[in-house]
Motif scaffolding. Structure first.
Motif, PDB file in Angstrom:
ATOM      1  N   THR A  15     125.638  -2.951 -19.751  1.00 13.93           N
ATOM      2  CA  THR A  15     124.725  -2.286 -21.031  1.00 13.93           C
ATOM      3  C   THR A  15     125.543  -2.183 -22.201  1.00 13.93           C
ATOM      4  O   THR A  15     126.808  -2.062 -21.891  1.00 13.93           O
ATOM      5  CB  THR A  15     124.029  -0.799 -20.627  1.00 13.93           C
ATOM      6  OG1 THR A  15     123.243  -0.508 -21.622  1.00 13.93           O
ATOM      7  CG2 THR A  15     125.113   0.153 -20.260  1.00 13.93           C
ATOM      8  N   ASP A  18     124.507   3.742 -24.027  1.00 12.37           N
ATOM      9  CA  ASP A  18     124.321   4.808 -23.155  1.00 12.37           C
ATOM     10  C   ASP A  18     122.774   5.312 -22.897  1.00 12.37           C
ATOM     11  O   ASP A  18     122.539   5.932 -23.837  1.00 12.37           O
ATOM     12  CB  ASP A  18     125.173   6.042 -23.545  1.00 12.37           C
ATOM     13  CG  ASP A  18     126.624   5.531 -23.505  1.00 12.37           C
ATOM     14  OD1 ASP A  18     127.094   5.041 -22.864  1.00 12.37           O
ATOM     15  OD2 ASP A  18     127.431   6.080 -24.567  1.00 12.37           O
ATOM     16  N   ALA A  22     120.018   8.103 -18.143  1.00 10.66           N
ATOM     17  CA  ALA A  22     121.318   8.094 -17.114  1.00 10.66           C
ATOM     18  C   ALA A  22     121.646   9.662 -16.707  1.00 10.66           C
ATOM     19  O   ALA A  22     122.082  10.235 -17.803  1.00 10.66           O
ATOM     20  CB  ALA A  22     122.639   7.361 -17.809  1.00 10.66           C
ATOM     21  N   THR A  44     129.189   8.587 -16.940  1.00  9.27           N
ATOM     22  CA  THR A  44     127.739   8.805 -16.828  1.00  9.27           C
ATOM     23  C   THR A  44     127.322   7.239 -16.580  1.00  9.27           C
ATOM     24  O   THR A  44     126.375   6.993 -15.656  1.00  9.27           O
ATOM     25  CB  THR A  44     127.040   9.543 -17.609  1.00  9.27           C
ATOM     26  OG1 THR A  44     127.566  10.772 -17.427  1.00  9.27           O
ATOM     27  CG2 THR A  44     125.533   9.736 -17.204  1.00  9.27           C
ATOM     28  N   THR A  45     127.417   6.544 -17.674  1.00  9.13           N
ATOM     29  CA  THR A  45     126.581   5.192 -17.920  1.00  9.13           C
ATOM     30  C   THR A  45     127.277   4.248 -16.868  1.00  9.13           C
ATOM     31  O   THR A  45     126.297   3.493 -16.325  1.00  9.13           O
ATOM     32  CB  THR A  45     126.636   4.757 -19.237  1.00  9.13           C
ATOM     33  OG1 THR A  45     126.326   5.613 -20.144  1.00  9.13           O
ATOM     34  CG2 THR A  45     125.777   3.193 -19.384  1.00  9.13           C
ATOM     35  N   TRP A  48     125.490   5.079 -13.671  1.00 10.86           N
ATOM     36  CA  TRP A  48     124.109   4.636 -13.975  1.00 10.86           C
ATOM     37  C   TRP A  48     124.087   3.218 -13.545  1.00 10.86           C
ATOM     38  O   TRP A  48     123.069   2.786 -13.047  1.00 10.86           O
ATOM     39  CB  TRP A  48     123.397   4.933 -15.239  1.00 10.86           C
ATOM     40  CG  TRP A  48     122.132   4.380 -15.395  1.00 10.86           C
ATOM     41  CD1 TRP A  48     121.102   5.336 -15.124  1.00 10.86           C
ATOM     42  CD2 TRP A  48     121.616   3.319 -16.124  1.00 10.86           C
ATOM     43  NE1 TRP A  48     119.885   4.661 -15.510  1.00 10.86           N
ATOM     44  CE2 TRP A  48     120.301   3.296 -16.142  1.00 10.86           C
ATOM     45  CE3 TRP A  48     122.531   2.189 -16.625  1.00 10.86           C
ATOM     46  CZ2 TRP A  48     119.690   2.100 -16.626  1.00 10.86           C
ATOM     47  CZ3 TRP A  48     121.657   1.153 -17.416  1.00 10.86           C
ATOM     48  CH2 TRP A  48     120.189   1.151 -17.237  1.00 10.86           C
ATOM     49  N   CYS A  49     124.854   2.366 -14.224  1.00 12.17           N
ATOM     50  CA  CYS A  49     124.926   0.988 -13.929  1.00 12.17           C
ATOM     51  C   CYS A  49     125.089   0.649 -12.359  1.00 12.17           C
ATOM     52  O   CYS A  49     124.400  -0.179 -11.593  1.00 12.17           O
ATOM     53  CB  CYS A  49     125.990   0.144 -14.521  1.00 12.17           C
ATOM     54  SG  CYS A  49     125.682   0.047 -16.410  1.00 12.17           S
ATOM     55  N   HIS A  84     134.499   0.053 -18.324  1.00  7.57           N
ATOM     56  CA  HIS A  84     133.857   0.276 -19.795  1.00  7.57           C
ATOM     57  C   HIS A  84     134.890   0.184 -20.929  1.00  7.57           C
ATOM     58  O   HIS A  84     136.049   0.436 -20.573  1.00  7.57           O
ATOM     59  CB  HIS A  84     133.277   1.925 -19.535  1.00  7.57           C
ATOM     60  CG  HIS A  84     134.470   2.815 -19.090  1.00  7.57           C
ATOM     61  ND1 HIS A  84     135.588   3.266 -19.899  1.00  7.57           N
ATOM     62  CD2 HIS A  84     134.485   3.481 -17.933  1.00  7.57           C
ATOM     63  CE1 HIS A  84     136.222   4.087 -19.194  1.00  7.57           C
ATOM     64  NE2 HIS A  84     135.565   4.217 -18.057  1.00  7.57           N
ATOM     65  N   ARG A  89     129.381  -1.059 -21.237  1.00  8.88           N
ATOM     66  CA  ARG A  89     129.709  -0.440 -19.759  1.00  8.88           C
ATOM     67  C   ARG A  89     129.127  -1.663 -18.678  1.00  8.88           C
ATOM     68  O   ARG A  89     128.199  -2.036 -18.763  1.00  8.88           O
ATOM     69  CB  ARG A  89     128.951   0.863 -19.363  1.00  8.88           C
ATOM     70  CG  ARG A  89     129.604   2.071 -20.504  1.00  8.88           C
ATOM     71  CD  ARG A  89     129.076   2.094 -21.604  1.00  8.88           C
ATOM     72  NE  ARG A  89     129.260   3.248 -22.351  1.00  8.88           N
ATOM     73  CZ  ARG A  89     130.291   3.589 -23.021  1.00  8.88           C
ATOM     74  NH1 ARG A  89     131.085   3.069 -23.128  1.00  8.88           N
ATOM     75  NH2 ARG A  89     130.469   4.796 -23.534  1.00  8.88           N
TER      76      ARG A  89
END
Length: 228
Positions: A15, A18, A22, A44-45, A48-49, A84, A89
């Motif tokens: 992505t 952000d 997420a 965090t991202t 999430w990924c 990242h 990310r």
């Protein structure tokens, strides 16, 4: 984007922002409870990924904690890697039954800060990079080398569980195939019944990013180094 340099069976999610949806598990929240906003967003991202990749594999989302070197600790039965940089990310995951290890890295496609290239490269690598800069201008080969070495370390550590310095691997790029090989200068762990001597990877330059990736299949021959 990163999926284009990974083999089938390795699930990739990336992505350029952000996403507001997420979130972290409580165990992960603790790890970044004192982090600055930038670090918290990256962490965090990235997680999430990783969980998006798990879901695409039919796995339930789970916390991804960190090991003694800050490495992501994937749920049992999975291997993966997270990266990242500014504006990007990504995370990749694969069943451990199909892939022994994977390492990815993303960097801005720009020249390295003064002194960094010399600090992370071997004399032989500097000679090869100088030649690439003459024969293939327009690419920041110094940044590419740094990224490749980051991917090497991320692929190495889950197998060896010990540090690998920048000078412990010598990277050679093959522009015609957008691939690279890394020759280990230290004794590697046993993999598929043999001592690991190196890695093979792929690279991509797109959207002002340098991206490198290594994926070693499970129960396969040890990656061989291409002829120079």
């Amino acid at each position: 984007m990163i999926e284009s340099i990974l083999p089938a069976g390795v699930i990739a999610v990336d992505t350029f922002e952000d996403p507001p949806q997420a979130t972290l598990f409580p165990e992960e929240e603790f790890l970044v409870s004192k982090a600055v906003a930038k670090r918290r967003a990256e962490f965090t991202t990235g997680r999430w990924c990783a969980r998006q990749a798990m879901q695409r594999m039919g796995r339930r989302p789970a916390p991804i904690l960190v090991g003694p070197r800050g490495e992501p600790q994937w749920p049992d039965g999975l291997v993966g890697s997270i990266t990242h940089c500014a504006g990007y990310r990504a995370a990749v995951a694969a069943p451990a039954a199909h892939v022994s290890t994977v390492g990815i890295d993303a960097e801005p496609h720009e020249t390295m800060p003064d002194g960094v290239f010399e600090a992370v490269s071997l004399p032989e690598e500097r000679d090869r990079i100088m030649l690439l800069e003459r024969e293939h201008p327009g690419l920041h080969w110094d940044r590419m080398l740094f990224s490749a070495k980051e991917s090497v370390y991320k692929a190495w550590y889950p197998l060896a569980e010990r540090w690998l310095d920048f000078e412990d691997a010598s990277v050679t790029f093959h522009p015609g195939t957008a691939t690279f090989t890394a020759e280990l200068k230290v004794t590697g762990p046993r993999l598929h019944g043999r001592s690991l001597t190196g890695f093979s990877g792929r690279w991509l330059v797109e959207k002002d990013l340098v991206i490198t990736a290594i994926a070693v299949p499970a129960q396969a021959r040890q990656p061989t180094l291409s002829a120079r």
